[in-house]
Design a protein around this motif. Structure first.
Motif, mmCIF file in Angstrom:
data_model
loop_
_atom_site.group_PDB
_atom_site.id
_atom_site.type_symbol
_atom_site.label_atom_id
_atom_site.label_comp_id
_atom_site.label_asym_id
_atom_site.label_seq_id
_atom_site.Cartn_x
_atom_site.Cartn_y
_atom_site.Cartn_z
ATOM 1 N N UNK A 5 -84.356 46.663 80.647
ATOM 2 C CA UNK A 5 -85.749 46.313 80.915
ATOM 3 C C UNK A 5 -86.529 46.957 79.791
ATOM 4 N N UNK A 6 -87.113 46.138 78.930
ATOM 5 C CA UNK A 6 -87.714 46.602 77.692
ATOM 6 C C UNK A 6 -86.642 47.405 76.956
ATOM 7 N N UNK A 7 -86.804 48.715 76.797
ATOM 8 C CA UNK A 7 -85.797 49.532 76.113
ATOM 9 C C UNK A 7 -85.025 50.433 77.069
ATOM 10 N N UNK A 8 -85.186 50.217 78.370
ATOM 11 C CA UNK A 8 -84.531 51.045 79.384
ATOM 12 C C UNK A 8 -83.233 50.382 79.842
ATOM 13 N N UNK A 9 -82.122 51.098 79.708
ATOM 14 C CA UNK A 9 -80.842 50.589 80.196
ATOM 15 C C UNK A 9 -80.848 50.645 81.715
ATOM 16 N N UNK A 25 -78.532 41.394 87.673
ATOM 17 C CA UNK A 25 -79.232 42.383 88.497
ATOM 18 C C UNK A 25 -78.616 42.474 89.885
ATOM 19 N N UNK A 26 -78.211 41.349 90.423
ATOM 20 C CA UNK A 26 -77.566 41.346 91.738
ATOM 21 C C UNK A 26 -76.225 42.073 91.684
ATOM 22 N N UNK A 27 -75.463 41.844 90.622
ATOM 23 C CA UNK A 27 -74.152 42.479 90.495
ATOM 24 C C UNK A 27 -74.238 43.996 90.352
ATOM 25 N N UNK A 28 -75.298 44.497 89.728
ATOM 26 C CA UNK A 28 -75.429 45.944 89.571
ATOM 27 C C UNK A 28 -76.156 46.581 90.753
ATOM 28 N N UNK A 29 -76.587 45.770 91.708
ATOM 29 C CA UNK A 29 -77.274 46.312 92.878
ATOM 30 C C UNK A 29 -78.660 46.830 92.544
ATOM 31 N N UNK A 30 -79.381 46.117 91.701
ATOM 32 C CA UNK A 30 -80.708 46.527 91.240
ATOM 33 C C UNK A 30 -81.672 46.676 92.410
ATOM 34 N N UNK A 35 -86.561 51.389 90.967
ATOM 35 C CA UNK A 35 -86.737 51.325 89.521
ATOM 36 C C UNK A 35 -88.202 51.533 89.149
ATOM 37 N N UNK A 36 -89.105 50.886 89.878
ATOM 38 C CA UNK A 36 -90.537 51.022 89.613
ATOM 39 C C UNK A 36 -90.972 52.470 89.834
ATOM 40 N N UNK A 40 -92.273 55.038 86.850
ATOM 41 C CA UNK A 40 -93.726 55.150 86.846
ATOM 42 C C UNK A 40 -94.467 53.861 86.547
ATOM 43 N N UNK A 41 -93.842 52.727 86.847
ATOM 44 C CA UNK A 41 -94.495 51.439 86.635
ATOM 45 C C UNK A 41 -95.299 51.055 87.876
#
Length: 53
Positions: A5-9, A25-30, A35-36, A40-41
């Protein structure tokens, strides 16, 4: 493949086929809310995700 996401792994997926961002994203269980909060988003834009093979 790495999911950014942008420069964030965000995570990595081991695959032998092409994936769309939502599949990866589904496979990694996002967890969008976690994350937000962790980064700090106020919100995220799914267009800012990218995959690197």
């Amino acid at each position: 493949m790495k999911v950014f996401y942008e420069d964030i792994l965000v995570g990595e997926v081991l695959t032998n086929r092409s994936l769309m961002v939502d599949e990866a994203l589904e496979l990694i269980g996002f967890d969008e809310e976690k994350f937000i909060a962790d980064n700090g988003f106020d919100d995220i834009d799914y267009n800012d995700f990218r995959l690197e093979y």
